[in-house]
Design an enzyme around this catalytic site. Structure first.
Site, mmCIF file in Angstrom:
data_model
loop_
_atom_site.group_PDB
_atom_site.id
_atom_site.type_symbol
_atom_site.label_atom_id
_atom_site.label_comp_id
_atom_site.label_asym_id
_atom_site.label_seq_id
_atom_site.Cartn_x
_atom_site.Cartn_y
_atom_site.Cartn_z
ATOM 1 N N TYR A 155 0.500 -1.036 0.400
ATOM 2 C CA TYR A 155 -0.300 0.098 0.510
ATOM 3 C C TYR A 155 0.795 1.199 0.157
ATOM 4 O O TYR A 155 1.860 1.371 0.662
ATOM 5 C CB TYR A 155 -1.181 0.312 1.198
ATOM 6 C CG TYR A 155 -2.063 -1.643 1.042
ATOM 7 C CD1 TYR A 155 -3.120 -1.007 0.697
ATOM 8 C CD2 TYR A 155 -1.478 -2.602 2.107
ATOM 9 C CE1 TYR A 155 -4.220 -1.595 0.933
ATOM 10 C CE2 TYR A 155 -3.138 -2.970 1.941
ATOM 11 C CZ TYR A 155 -3.390 -3.503 1.350
ATOM 12 O OH TYR A 155 -5.127 -4.041 0.945
ATOM 13 N N SER A 156 0.403 2.213 -0.856
ATOM 14 C CA SER A 156 1.416 3.486 -1.431
ATOM 15 C C SER A 156 1.089 4.291 0.064
ATOM 16 O O SER A 156 -0.068 4.550 0.652
ATOM 17 C CB SER A 156 0.959 4.137 -2.181
ATOM 18 O OG SER A 156 0.355 3.870 -3.688
ATOM 19 N N CYS A 336 -0.571 6.819 -10.665
ATOM 20 C CA CYS A 336 -0.279 6.507 -9.195
ATOM 21 C C CYS A 336 -2.141 5.566 -9.749
ATOM 22 O O CYS A 336 -2.982 6.771 -9.627
ATOM 23 C CB CYS A 336 0.071 6.682 -8.124
ATOM 24 S SG CYS A 336 -0.091 5.540 -7.265
ATOM 25 N N GLU A 376 3.469 3.971 -10.624
ATOM 26 C CA GLU A 376 3.281 2.845 -9.564
ATOM 27 C C GLU A 376 1.829 2.388 -9.860
ATOM 28 O O GLU A 376 1.323 2.961 -9.627
ATOM 29 C CB GLU A 376 3.673 3.344 -8.855
ATOM 30 C CG GLU A 376 3.344 2.630 -7.713
ATOM 31 C CD GLU A 376 3.812 3.135 -6.008
ATOM 32 O OE1 GLU A 376 5.365 2.555 -5.747
ATOM 33 O OE2 GLU A 376 3.604 3.070 -5.441
ATOM 34 N N TYR A 378 -1.217 -0.626 -10.056
ATOM 35 C CA TYR A 378 -1.248 -2.028 -10.036
ATOM 36 C C TYR A 378 -2.293 -2.459 -10.034
ATOM 37 O O TYR A 378 -3.479 -1.806 -10.367
ATOM 38 C CB TYR A 378 -1.046 -1.380 -7.662
ATOM 39 C CG TYR A 378 -2.272 -1.267 -6.982
ATOM 40 C CD1 TYR A 378 -3.587 -0.412 -7.307
ATOM 41 C CD2 TYR A 378 -1.344 0.362 -7.033
ATOM 42 C CE1 TYR A 378 -4.160 0.716 -6.897
ATOM 43 C CE2 TYR A 378 -1.995 1.913 -6.777
ATOM 44 C CZ TYR A 378 -3.775 1.713 -6.662
ATOM 45 O OH TYR A 378 -4.019 2.816 -6.438
#
Length: 378
Positions: A155-156, A336, A376, A378
């Site tokens: 988790y960012s 992101c 980044e 996901y």
């Protein structure tokens, strides 16, 4: 620097405002030492309100509302001394056991799904830099490996290295609860829900959580040029690292980093109720209009120029000439969020480049070579 006679101040000031009845800010008061040149009231969550029903409210958690353009003091400043970012201080086989401080819903009732702002106390033992991630190991047994723990979920981190309490002891995560609905029945199937996101969103203050990391270098905020331009593009919880950047730029008094450049945030979500940290970002617009820009893409409420749904790539296209000029002048650009965001964005950037008579492949290669391109997903 002369100190005021009063060493501590406790204030509670309403956080932001909005015409929607769904928006409400929940406050907690800090006691902060301050000087006559650098102080600001700091707000966080009142413990007495923790159990209040939040389902019909849009809440900004653990955020600081600046009563002026002054900034909040942070400590310990030793966190600025490291030349390189901390990496993998704690590994999956030997994670650090941290403590949940608070879990708060941060979207309104009309948002599809639930997103929570989660503050974790690591007591200063798992320091990190803005743009890094923590790994979380949910409790229980891995169903695919009986007897083994669950795999790590990344988790960012949604706070600066000083955390939401400004004391270097906490980290914040922005987590969307992953819920599975059976396509045939339309009913929720708890057995297929996201294990880690539901564990985090269901946590209570005092619960323990096993964390690893910090990890990641690609999203670190470059600080060699405090006057640089940073273009930040996010979908949903992908806004997490940018919250950390922006708090460092505009909220905290960091002697070694006095931001004087431009930060430009593009945030794509479904609707107004889905906006994350909107009160904080809107306040930056008021306090730092020459250094911050904020564009929202609300897919269920706005239309693009062709009459379709408004996505972040449509906003990028809307400002494409300006964005390309900024990139040509050395701006950093960050992406992101869900990996599904990138194809549409890449197609838009390629089309715009071709309209400008440029080769997107060559331009992208140069951006990567210059370390201006940060992704980044996901």
């Amino acid at each position: 620097m002369a100190h005021l006679a009063v060493s501590q101040a406790a204030l509670a000031v309403p956080v932001g405002s909005d015409s929607s009845s769904l928006r409400r800010s929940v406050l907690k008061t800090y006691s902060l030492g301050f000087t006559d040149r650098s102080w600001a009231p700091a707000l966080t969550l009142d413990l007495k309100l923790r159990n209040a029903s939040l389902k019909n409210r849009h809440v900004v958690c653990m955020s600081v509302q600046q009563a002026s353009r002054s900034k909040v003091l942070v400590s310990p400043l030793e966190l600025e001394n490291a030349k390189d970012p901390p990496l993998n201080t704690y590994k999956p086989k030997e994670p650090y056991t941290a403590t949940i401080v608070s879990v708060e819903r941060v979207v309104g009732s009309k948002a599809p799904g639930e997103t929570c702002h989660i503050v974790i106390d690591h007591d200063g033992n798992v320091p990190y830099w803005e743009g890094q991630s923590y790994g979380v190991i949910p409790p229980g047994e891995n169903p695919k490996k009986p007897g083994a723990p669950h795999n790590v979920r990344l988790y960012s981190i949604a706070s600066t290295r000083y955390g939401d309490n400004f004391d270097g002891k906490t980290a914040s995560l922005c987590v969307r609860r992953a819920v599975y609905y059976d396509p045939e029945t339309g009913k929720e199937d708890p057995s297929k829900n996201g294990i880690c996101s539901n564990f985090l969103c269901n946590s209570k203050p005092g619960d323990k959580v096993k964390i690893t990391g910090p990890s990641g270098k690609i999203m670190l905020l470059p600080e060699d040029d405090p006057n640089a331009t940073h273009i930040m593009i996010a979908t949903g919880t992908g806004v997490a690292p940018y919250r950390g950047y922006l708090r460092r730029m505009f909220m905290e008094s960091v002697p070694t980093f006095n931001f004087g450049g431009l930060a430009w945030l593009f945030l794509g979500v479904a609707n107004t109720d889905s906006l994350l940290y909107d009160d904080e970002f809107t306040q930056y617009l008021k306090d730092h209009p020459g250094h911050f820009r904020y564009d929202r893409a609300l897919s269920r409420e706005q239309k693009n120029k062709t009459g379709g749904k408004m996505y972040v790539q449509d906003k990028i296209e809307e400002y494409s000439d300006e964005i390309f000029k900024l990139l040509d002048n050395g701006a950093h650009i960050y992406f992101c969020g869900l990996k599904g965001m990138m194809p549409g964005i890449q197609d838009t950037l390629k089309r715009v480049a071709e309209e400008r008579g440029e080769s997107w492949e060559q331009k992208l290669s140069q951006l990567k070579k210059n370390k201006q391109w940060h992704v980044e997903v996901y």
